[in-house]
Design an enzyme around this catalytic site. Structure first.
Site, PDB file in Angstrom:
ATOM      1  N   ASN A   9     -23.809  38.005  25.228  1.00 35.77           N
ATOM      2  CA  ASN A   9     -25.023  37.632  25.951  1.00 35.77           C
ATOM      3  C   ASN A   9     -25.512  38.852  26.728  1.00 35.77           C
ATOM      4  O   ASN A   9     -24.931  39.211  27.748  1.00 35.77           O
ATOM      5  CB  ASN A   9     -24.687  36.469  26.894  1.00 35.77           C
ATOM      6  CG  ASN A   9     -25.845  36.086  27.804  1.00 35.77           C
ATOM      7  OD1 ASN A   9     -26.982  36.529  27.593  1.00 35.77           O
ATOM      8  ND2 ASN A   9     -25.565  35.260  28.794  1.00 35.77           N
ATOM      9  N   TRP A  10     -26.562  39.472  26.221  1.00 38.23           N
ATOM     10  CA  TRP A  10     -27.040  40.724  26.829  1.00 38.23           C
ATOM     11  C   TRP A  10     -27.844  40.477  28.105  1.00 38.23           C
ATOM     12  O   TRP A  10     -28.210  41.421  28.803  1.00 38.23           O
ATOM     13  CB  TRP A  10     -27.895  41.507  25.820  1.00 38.23           C
ATOM     14  CG  TRP A  10     -27.128  41.963  24.610  1.00 38.23           C
ATOM     15  CD1 TRP A  10     -25.776  41.804  24.380  1.00 38.23           C
ATOM     16  CD2 TRP A  10     -27.646  42.640  23.453  1.00 38.23           C
ATOM     17  NE1 TRP A  10     -25.445  42.349  23.161  1.00 38.23           N
ATOM     18  CE2 TRP A  10     -26.563  42.870  22.576  1.00 38.23           C
ATOM     19  CE3 TRP A  10     -28.914  43.087  23.079  1.00 38.23           C
ATOM     20  CZ2 TRP A  10     -26.720  43.523  21.348  1.00 38.23           C
ATOM     21  CZ3 TRP A  10     -29.071  43.735  21.850  1.00 38.23           C
ATOM     22  CH2 TRP A  10     -27.983  43.951  21.002  1.00 38.23           C
ATOM     23  N   LYS A  11     -28.184  39.229  28.373  1.00 37.74           N
ATOM     24  CA  LYS A  11     -28.980  38.866  29.558  1.00 37.74           C
ATOM     25  C   LYS A  11     -30.246  39.732  29.630  1.00 37.74           C
ATOM     26  O   LYS A  11     -30.746  40.152  28.583  1.00 37.74           O
ATOM     27  CB  LYS A  11     -28.121  38.969  30.820  1.00 37.74           C
ATOM     28  CG  LYS A  11     -26.813  38.177  30.680  1.00 37.74           C
ATOM     29  CD  LYS A  11     -26.087  37.966  31.975  1.00 37.74           C
ATOM     30  CE  LYS A  11     -24.806  37.193  31.683  1.00 37.74           C
ATOM     31  NZ  LYS A  11     -24.068  36.824  32.879  1.00 37.74           N
ATOM     32  N   HIS A  97     -27.196  28.021  30.257  1.00 40.79           N
ATOM     33  CA  HIS A  97     -26.398  29.040  30.949  1.00 40.79           C
ATOM     34  C   HIS A  97     -26.485  28.811  32.458  1.00 40.79           C
ATOM     35  O   HIS A  97     -27.533  28.405  32.967  1.00 40.79           O
ATOM     36  CB  HIS A  97     -26.901  30.438  30.581  1.00 40.79           C
ATOM     37  CG  HIS A  97     -25.983  31.508  31.067  1.00 40.79           C
ATOM     38  ND1 HIS A  97     -26.003  31.953  32.362  1.00 40.79           N
ATOM     39  CD2 HIS A  97     -24.982  32.173  30.447  1.00 40.79           C
ATOM     40  CE1 HIS A  97     -25.053  32.871  32.510  1.00 40.79           C
ATOM     41  NE2 HIS A  97     -24.417  33.018  31.367  1.00 40.79           N
ATOM     42  N   GLU A  99     -26.952  30.686  34.858  1.00 40.77           N
ATOM     43  CA  GLU A  99     -28.057  31.383  35.540  1.00 40.77           C
ATOM     44  C   GLU A  99     -29.372  30.609  35.360  1.00 40.77           C
ATOM     45  O   GLU A  99     -30.224  30.604  36.247  1.00 40.77           O
ATOM     46  CB  GLU A  99     -28.158  32.827  35.014  1.00 40.77           C
ATOM     47  CG  GLU A  99     -26.990  33.666  35.539  1.00 40.77           C
ATOM     48  CD  GLU A  99     -26.505  34.757  34.613  1.00 40.77           C
ATOM     49  OE1 GLU A  99     -27.245  35.163  33.686  1.00 40.77           O
ATOM     50  OE2 GLU A  99     -25.363  35.219  34.817  1.00 40.77           O
ATOM     51  N   GLU A 169     -17.953  28.059  30.940  1.00 41.61           N
ATOM     52  CA  GLU A 169     -18.080  29.249  31.773  1.00 41.61           C
ATOM     53  C   GLU A 169     -18.015  28.842  33.246  1.00 41.61           C
ATOM     54  O   GLU A 169     -19.028  28.418  33.811  1.00 41.61           O
ATOM     55  CB  GLU A 169     -19.416  29.941  31.509  1.00 41.61           C
ATOM     56  CG  GLU A 169     -19.618  30.382  30.080  1.00 41.61           C
ATOM     57  CD  GLU A 169     -20.643  31.495  29.987  1.00 41.61           C
ATOM     58  OE1 GLU A 169     -20.275  32.605  29.644  1.00 41.61           O
ATOM     59  OE2 GLU A 169     -21.821  31.245  30.314  1.00 41.61           O
ATOM     60  N   GLY A 175     -19.576  37.326  35.824  1.00 40.43           N
ATOM     61  CA  GLY A 175     -20.012  38.582  36.421  1.00 40.43           C
ATOM     62  C   GLY A 175     -19.268  38.959  37.695  1.00 40.43           C
ATOM     63  O   GLY A 175     -19.682  39.881  38.400  1.00 40.43           O
ATOM     64  N   SER A 215     -16.235  36.879  32.898  1.00 44.05           N
ATOM     65  CA  SER A 215     -15.411  38.085  33.092  1.00 44.05           C
ATOM     66  C   SER A 215     -14.354  38.252  32.011  1.00 44.05           C
ATOM     67  O   SER A 215     -13.248  38.730  32.275  1.00 44.05           O
ATOM     68  CB  SER A 215     -14.780  38.080  34.489  1.00 44.05           C
ATOM     69  OG  SER A 215     -15.796  38.156  35.474  1.00 44.05           O
ATOM     70  N   GLY A 236     -20.532  38.528  28.617  1.00 51.78           N
ATOM     71  CA  GLY A 236     -21.711  39.083  29.278  1.00 51.78           C
ATOM     72  C   GLY A 236     -21.582  40.590  29.418  1.00 51.78           C
ATOM     73  O   GLY A 236     -21.818  41.342  28.466  1.00 51.78           O
ATOM     74  N   GLY A 237     -21.166  41.043  30.595  1.00 49.98           N
ATOM     75  CA  GLY A 237     -21.102  42.472  30.899  1.00 49.98           C
ATOM     76  C   GLY A 237     -20.430  43.313  29.819  1.00 49.98           C
ATOM     77  O   GLY A 237     -20.942  44.374  29.428  1.00 49.98           O
TER      78      GLY A 237
END
Ligand code: PGA
Length: 255
Positions: A9-11, A97, A99, A169, A175, A215, A236-237
């Site tokens: 997930n590149w956000k 998600h 967010e 998640e 994150g 994470s 993610g990251g």
């Protein structure tokens, strides 16, 4: 057979040239050591979906959108429909998600509408669920996850539900660098599978893919993916660097 899946997930990160470089690198690095049955999904921002789809030259890699509208078409300025997403080459859509839930106030019932529409347009939903730290600390996490499933996806027919991927998640792990312990992840994944078995049947529960996200990185991926009810990861990251993403893919491939 449950699918083994790693999704990146590149956000809202990077520009067109970054998305291009990352896609080309990932395609180049995903060599034969990664098992053919593994599914790799890249979720770029909307403007890059078409380009990323065209750059992919490996049948194991697919594209996802990070969100979609709950409306099929029309006067909804700024929205993007599942049909549009499908037409530019994405087969999956992240829905719910944390967010989106927290910053854009997306509720389980809105997410259920998005899931229905995605399925109508042949997009496979990756439905994200998970509790906040406050909810976990107050012992509410099982109820929260149950409600997210009941209100978001359990209205679906068995045939439609079987097309859904679940991503657990925990919000406190996204994150933050704090990942769920193996015991915490396994406990919730097994709980999710039990609820699916109760709502549908054992066979449906056994065949659904449940991904862990929050994470997840090169260091902890192997331990998490070895868990009996963890079928992959939503990253993610660590998905923004080709080398670390590929190492996570390899950790899944070695299971
Ligand atoms: P993270 O994000 O890997 O950076 O924690 C996961 C996600 O939000 O899907």
């Amino acid at each position: 057979m449950r699918k083994k899946i790693i999704a990146g997930n590149w956000k809202m990160n990077g520009l067109k040239q970054d998305a291009q470089a990352l896609t080309v690198e990932i395609c180049g690095m995903l060599k034969d050591e990664v098992r053919a049955e593994l599914t790799v999904i890249l979720a770029p921002p909307f403007p890059f979906i078409s380009m990323v789809s065209q750059l992919i030259n490996d049948s194991r890699i697919h594209v996802a959108a990070q969100n979609c509208s709950n409306q099929p078409s029309g006067a909804y300025t700024g929205e993007v429909s599942p049909a549009m997403i499908h037409s530019v080459g994405a087969k999956y859509i992240l829905i719910g998600h944390s967010e989106r839930r927290s910053y854009y106030h997306e509720t389980n019932s809105l997410l259920a509408e998005k899931i229905n529409l995605a399925l109508t347009h042949e997009c496979l939903p990756i439905y994200c669920i998970g509790e906040t730290l406050i909810q976990r600390n107050s012992g509410d996490h099982f109820n929260i996850i149950k409600a997210q499933l009941q209100e978001g996806v359990f209205h679906l027919s068995k045939a439609d539900f079987s097309k859904v991927i679940i991503a657990y998640e925990p919000v406190w792990a996204i994150g933050t660098g704090v990942t769920a312990t193996a015991a915490q992840a396994q406990e919730i994944h097994a709980f999710i599978r039990k609820l699916i078995a109760e709502n549908y049947d054992d066979n449906t529960a056994e065949n659904i893919s449940i991904l862990y996200g929050g994470s997840c990185n090169e260091q902890n991926a192997g331990e998490l993916f070895a868990l009996p009810d963890v079928d992959g990861g939503l990253i993610g990251g660590a998905s923004l660097k080709s080398r670390s993403f590929i190492n996570i893919v390899k950790a899944m491939s070695q299971q």
